[in-house]
Structure formats: structure tokens, C-alpha cells
Write a protein that holds these residues in place. Structure first.
Motif, mmCIF file in Angstrom:
data_model
loop_
_atom_site.group_PDB
_atom_site.id
_atom_site.type_symbol
_atom_site.label_atom_id
_atom_site.label_comp_id
_atom_site.label_asym_id
_atom_site.label_seq_id
_atom_site.Cartn_x
_atom_site.Cartn_y
_atom_site.Cartn_z
ATOM 1 N N LEU A 42 -18.031 -34.210 -14.406
ATOM 2 C CA LEU A 42 -16.687 -34.480 -14.921
ATOM 3 C C LEU A 42 -15.616 -33.644 -14.240
ATOM 4 O O LEU A 42 -14.441 -34.036 -14.217
ATOM 5 N N THR A 43 -15.988 -32.491 -13.693
ATOM 6 C CA THR A 43 -14.999 -31.634 -13.048
ATOM 7 C C THR A 43 -14.389 -32.353 -11.850
ATOM 8 O O THR A 43 -15.092 -32.775 -10.938
ATOM 9 N N GLY A 44 -13.087 -32.527 -11.877
ATOM 10 C CA GLY A 44 -12.389 -33.213 -10.798
ATOM 11 C C GLY A 44 -12.433 -34.720 -10.867
ATOM 12 O O GLY A 44 -11.893 -35.394 -9.988
ATOM 13 N N ALA A 45 -13.060 -35.276 -11.893
ATOM 14 C CA ALA A 45 -13.175 -36.738 -12.000
ATOM 15 C C ALA A 45 -11.907 -37.332 -12.610
ATOM 16 O O ALA A 45 -11.312 -36.765 -13.529
ATOM 17 N N ASP A 46 -11.518 -38.497 -12.085
ATOM 18 C CA ASP A 46 -10.359 -39.216 -12.614
ATOM 19 C C ASP A 46 -10.751 -40.197 -13.710
ATOM 20 O O ASP A 46 -9.969 -40.468 -14.627
ATOM 21 N N VAL A 47 -11.974 -40.740 -13.604
ATOM 22 C CA VAL A 47 -12.423 -41.798 -14.498
ATOM 23 C C VAL A 47 -13.848 -41.494 -14.944
ATOM 24 O O VAL A 47 -14.667 -41.004 -14.154
ATOM 25 N N LEU A 48 -14.141 -41.794 -16.201
ATOM 26 C CA LEU A 48 -15.503 -41.717 -16.714
ATOM 27 C C LEU A 48 -15.926 -43.099 -17.187
ATOM 28 O O LEU A 48 -15.274 -43.697 -18.051
ATOM 29 N N PHE A 49 -17.005 -43.618 -16.621
ATOM 30 C CA PHE A 49 -17.597 -44.886 -17.035
ATOM 31 C C PHE A 49 -18.865 -44.563 -17.812
ATOM 32 O O PHE A 49 -19.862 -44.134 -17.239
ATOM 33 N N VAL A 50 -18.817 -44.745 -19.135
ATOM 34 C CA VAL A 50 -19.975 -44.457 -19.990
ATOM 35 C C VAL A 50 -20.842 -45.712 -20.019
ATOM 36 O O VAL A 50 -20.775 -46.530 -20.942
ATOM 37 N N TYR A 51 -21.647 -45.848 -18.979
ATOM 38 C CA TYR A 51 -22.549 -46.999 -18.893
ATOM 39 C C TYR A 51 -23.681 -46.855 -19.900
ATOM 40 O O TYR A 51 -24.105 -47.833 -20.517
ATOM 41 N N ASP A 52 -24.183 -45.637 -20.083
ATOM 42 C CA ASP A 52 -25.195 -45.369 -21.110
ATOM 43 C C ASP A 52 -24.465 -45.189 -22.437
ATOM 44 O O ASP A 52 -24.160 -44.074 -22.862
ATOM 45 N N PHE A 53 -24.182 -46.314 -23.082
ATOM 46 C CA PHE A 53 -23.325 -46.275 -24.266
ATOM 47 C C PHE A 53 -24.012 -45.709 -25.502
ATOM 48 O O PHE A 53 -23.377 -45.524 -26.535
ATOM 49 N N LEU A 54 -25.306 -45.425 -25.412
ATOM 50 C CA LEU A 54 -26.006 -44.773 -26.530
ATOM 51 C C LEU A 54 -25.993 -43.256 -26.390
ATOM 52 O O LEU A 54 -26.405 -42.544 -27.306
ATOM 53 N N SER A 55 -25.518 -42.765 -25.267
ATOM 54 C CA SER A 55 -25.471 -41.324 -25.050
ATOM 55 C C SER A 55 -24.466 -40.663 -25.997
ATOM 56 O O SER A 55 -23.409 -41.221 -26.286
ATOM 57 N N THR A 56 -24.803 -39.466 -26.429
ATOM 58 C CA THR A 56 -23.892 -38.683 -27.279
ATOM 59 C C THR A 56 -23.417 -37.426 -26.545
ATOM 60 O O THR A 56 -22.991 -36.464 -27.175
ATOM 61 N N ALA A 57 -23.481 -37.461 -25.214
ATOM 62 C CA ALA A 57 -23.218 -36.252 -24.433
ATOM 63 C C ALA A 57 -21.745 -35.993 -24.157
ATOM 64 O O ALA A 57 -21.391 -34.878 -23.757
ATOM 65 N N VAL A 58 -20.893 -36.983 -24.326
ATOM 66 C CA VAL A 58 -19.497 -36.813 -23.900
ATOM 67 C C VAL A 58 -18.777 -35.688 -24.653
ATOM 68 O O VAL A 58 -18.114 -34.853 -24.018
ATOM 69 N N PRO A 59 -18.867 -35.587 -25.979
ATOM 70 C CA PRO A 59 -18.141 -34.494 -26.648
ATOM 71 C C PRO A 59 -18.524 -33.109 -26.126
ATOM 72 O O PRO A 59 -17.647 -32.255 -25.927
ATOM 73 N N GLY A 60 -19.809 -32.881 -25.870
ATOM 74 C CA GLY A 60 -20.249 -31.572 -25.422
ATOM 75 C C GLY A 60 -19.830 -31.219 -24.013
ATOM 76 O O GLY A 60 -19.788 -30.038 -23.643
ATOM 77 N N ALA A 61 -19.531 -32.240 -23.205
ATOM 78 C CA ALA A 61 -19.124 -31.996 -21.817
ATOM 79 C C ALA A 61 -17.618 -32.109 -21.621
ATOM 80 O O ALA A 61 -17.125 -31.911 -20.506
ATOM 81 N N TRP A 62 -16.886 -32.392 -22.679
ATOM 82 C CA TRP A 62 -15.462 -32.698 -22.572
ATOM 83 C C TRP A 62 -14.658 -31.538 -21.997
ATOM 84 O O TRP A 62 -13.629 -31.752 -21.329
ATOM 85 N N HIS A 63 -15.105 -30.313 -22.212
ATOM 86 C CA HIS A 63 -14.364 -29.147 -21.718
ATOM 87 C C HIS A 63 -14.208 -29.152 -20.200
ATOM 88 O O HIS A 63 -13.293 -28.524 -19.662
ATOM 89 N N ALA A 64 -15.103 -29.891 -19.503
ATOM 90 C CA ALA A 64 -15.062 -29.909 -18.036
ATOM 91 C C ALA A 64 -14.147 -30.992 -17.484
ATOM 92 O O ALA A 64 -13.939 -31.077 -16.278
#
Length: 326
Positions: A42-64
Motif C-alpha cells: 500500500l505504501t505509495g499506491a494510488d489505487v487498491l483493488f480488493v479482488y479477494d473480497f473475503l479478506s479482512t486485512a485492509v483495516p490493519g494495513a490502512w496506516h500504510a
């Protein structure tokens, strides 16, 4: 850091990158990652495509997420990516609204017919080579109540009406002239409307207002011959209350495609109930669906690169795409 002509896209996809990304790879730097690598990607990324829509990882990585401007999720439900950090940010959130409407509506009609025509018992008797004549139910004229009046709910309403059923809706705003439902009752009237339904279909988005809405009170309000069908979110249902209602014959059966714990644990009583149909979160997954999800992201990516309004922008406070923004 990437220049404006080469945006960075992070794709959360587990260990299986999606097919069909070649066109996007020609005009962007694409980083494929699993849950563990999401923060770094996520560091330096402009766009996030959550293709694995069952993943719950986004909140924990949001700081980056230091320069993210857009998140797209490959599902209609957005609860895995709705959290305070997302709500409070300027990041635009879009979903894959429209991909699953027709397949899910066909699944619901199939479940209705399976109950009415007693298909599950016919298969069990066939396995036993037993000839047991029974009478079955008519579908025409039965009342289906659909909680959730978005595109998937509307597709379900049209499909069930085509089969001769009477359909009403439960939604955020009451109305009496809806083109698909005819009558839509407000969500506050759910308990008072449940006794009139032969089939209750749950397809509402998961929000603080809908979480656990189908509990012991709701099942007690249903007629004893009613069937419950959940193609929305597992957390719409208090599972223990549903199991108790089925055991007590408060309702006649349930078709369940989503669960509050997935995969459904092997020791769940739901697996072994003869009046329950269990499927593994597949009601919308018709052949070719993964390719369509990538195509929808690619269409929005083209709009994003051109600085044009995106399709299916989610109201982050509501938790879904408002109908007026369809």
C-alpha cells in the motif's frame, strides 16, 4: 514513488492473481499481494483493488496508505472495507454492483422451487430407491417478502414475480408505487410484516442497523410454514436463534448461502437439518464471474485515469451505493 503517467495499483488477491489484468498492467505499475504483504504494497499506491473480497486485512494495513485515492472491491457488499479510517478519509470507495444480480435472483427462485417441490427429499428417497408419492406446493400466488431493495433485491423481485409470486419489499424508504416491488415497507415495519410472508428473502447490505435483524423475535413472527432464504450477509442472522426456530418448527425451512462464520463449521447443526439447504457462498458465482469482476474494475480504472466520475461510488456512511447514484 511513481509519476502521474504510471500510477501504482495494489491488488489484494491472495496467492492467485486475477486473469485479465494485462491491459491495466500496460498503463500502471501493478503490485499483487496477499494479506501479509498488504501494508508494504500500500505504501505509495494510488489505487487498491480488493479482488479477494473475503479478506479482512485492509483495516490493519490502512496506516500504510500514504497516497491512496480510490479503493475498489470485487463484490457488492463493502463491509470488509468499511471502518473508521476509511469513513474519515477522502478515499473514494466503489463496488462491483450489478455483477451478481441475475445469478442471485436465479438462485433464490431455485431455492423457492426446491422447497415447494420437495426436491431435497426426492433426492434422499432416490438414494434409498424408495417410491413415495407426495403432494407438493404451488409457487404461484405465494407471497415473498424481500428485505433489501437494491439492484440484487430488485432482480429477485422481478424473477419471483415472473414465476407468479406476489412480492413486496422491505427498504429504507416506504413507497406504494415501486416498479419492481409494488409496495415497499420501511425497515422499521419488518416484524409487523413478517407474518404475511410465505418466503422471506434477506439480501440487505450489512450495516449497524441490519446486523442481527433476523433474531428470535423475527423468526417467532413468521408463519410456521414460512421459508427463510439468506443471500445477503451471514451477520444479518443470529445463527443460534435460527437453529432454535428450525428445531422448534417455528419456520418450515431455510436456504442459506452466507453465514456469520465461513466456512460453516463441520459441527454446525445446519449441515444435518433436513429442512435446510446449505451452499458455500456461491449464489452469485456463475461461470465467468471472475472475469466480469476484473472487467468492471478496468472500466472504472479508465474513468479514474481520465479524471471522470467513477461508477458505483459507495456512500461510506450508508455502507452501499445509493439508488440515486446507480
Amino acid at each position: 514513488m511513481f509519476g502521474e503517467d504510471s500510477p501504482a495499483i495494489t491488488v489484494l488477491c491472495g496467492d492467485q492473481p486475477p486473469d485479465g489484468m494485462e491491459r491495466i498492467e500496460r498503463s500502471a505499475t501493478v503490485r499483487y499481494t496477499d494479506d501479509d504483504g498488504l501494508a508494504d504494497a500500500l505504501t505509495g499506491a494510488d489505487v487498491l483493488f480488493v479482488y479477494d473480497f473475503l479478506s479482512t486485512a485492509v483495516p490493519g494495513a490502512w496506516h500504510a496508505a500514504d497516497r491512496l485515492s480510490w479503493v475498489h472491491i470485487a463484490s457488492a457488499g463493502v463491509d470488509p472495507v468499511i471502518f473508521p479510517g476509511m469513513r474519515d478519509s477522502d478515499v473514494v470507495l466503489t463496488n462491483s454492483r450489478g455483477v451478481f444480480d441475475a445469478p442471485i435472483s436465479e438462485y433464490v427462485l431455485g431455492a423457492v422451487l426446491a422447497f415447494a417441490k420437495d426436491f431435497a427429499r426426492s433426492l434422499r428417497l432416490q438414494d434409498e430407491a424408495r417410491w413415495l408419492h407426495r403432494e407438493t406446493e404451488r409457487v404461484e400466488g405465494r407471497h415473498a417478502m424481500v428485505m433489501g431493495t437494491g439492484p440484487i433485491g430488485r432482480a429477485i423481485a422481478r424473477m419471483l414475480r415472473a414465476a407468479g409470486m406476489r412480492v413486496t419489499g422491505i427498504g429504507r424508504t416506504a413507497r406504494t408505487d415501486d416498479p419492481d416491488f409494488g409496495v415497499v415497507h420501511p425497515s422499521t415495519a419488518l416484524l409487523s410484516r413478517l407474518p404475511g410472508a410465505d418466503y422471506v428473502v434477506a439480501v440487505a447490505p450489512l450495516t449497524e442497523q441490519t446486523k442481527g435483524v433476523f433474531d428470535s423475535r423475527a423468526f417467532a413472527a413468521m408463519k410456521t410454514g414460512a421459508r427463510f432464504i439468506n443471500v445477503g450477509r451471514g451477520e444479518l442472522v443470529v445463527t443460534e436463534d435460527l437453529i432454535a426456530a428450525l428445531r422448534a418448527n417455528e419456520i418450515a425451512g431455510a436456504a442459506l448461502d452466507v453465514f456469520d462464520t465461513e466456512p460453516l463449521p463441520a459441527d454446525s447443526p445446519l449441515w444435518r437439518m433436513e429442512n435446510v439447504l446449505v451452499s458455500p457462498h456461491m449464489s452469485g458465482d456463475a461461470v465467468g464471474w471472475r472475469s466480469v469482476l476484473v472487467e468492471r474494475f478496468a472500466e472504472n480504472f479508465d474513468l479514474w485515469r481520465a479524471g471522470r466520475p467513477l461508477q458505483n461510488v459507495v456512500d461510506k456512511n450508508l455502507g452501499y451505493v445509493p439508488s440515486t447514484a446507480a
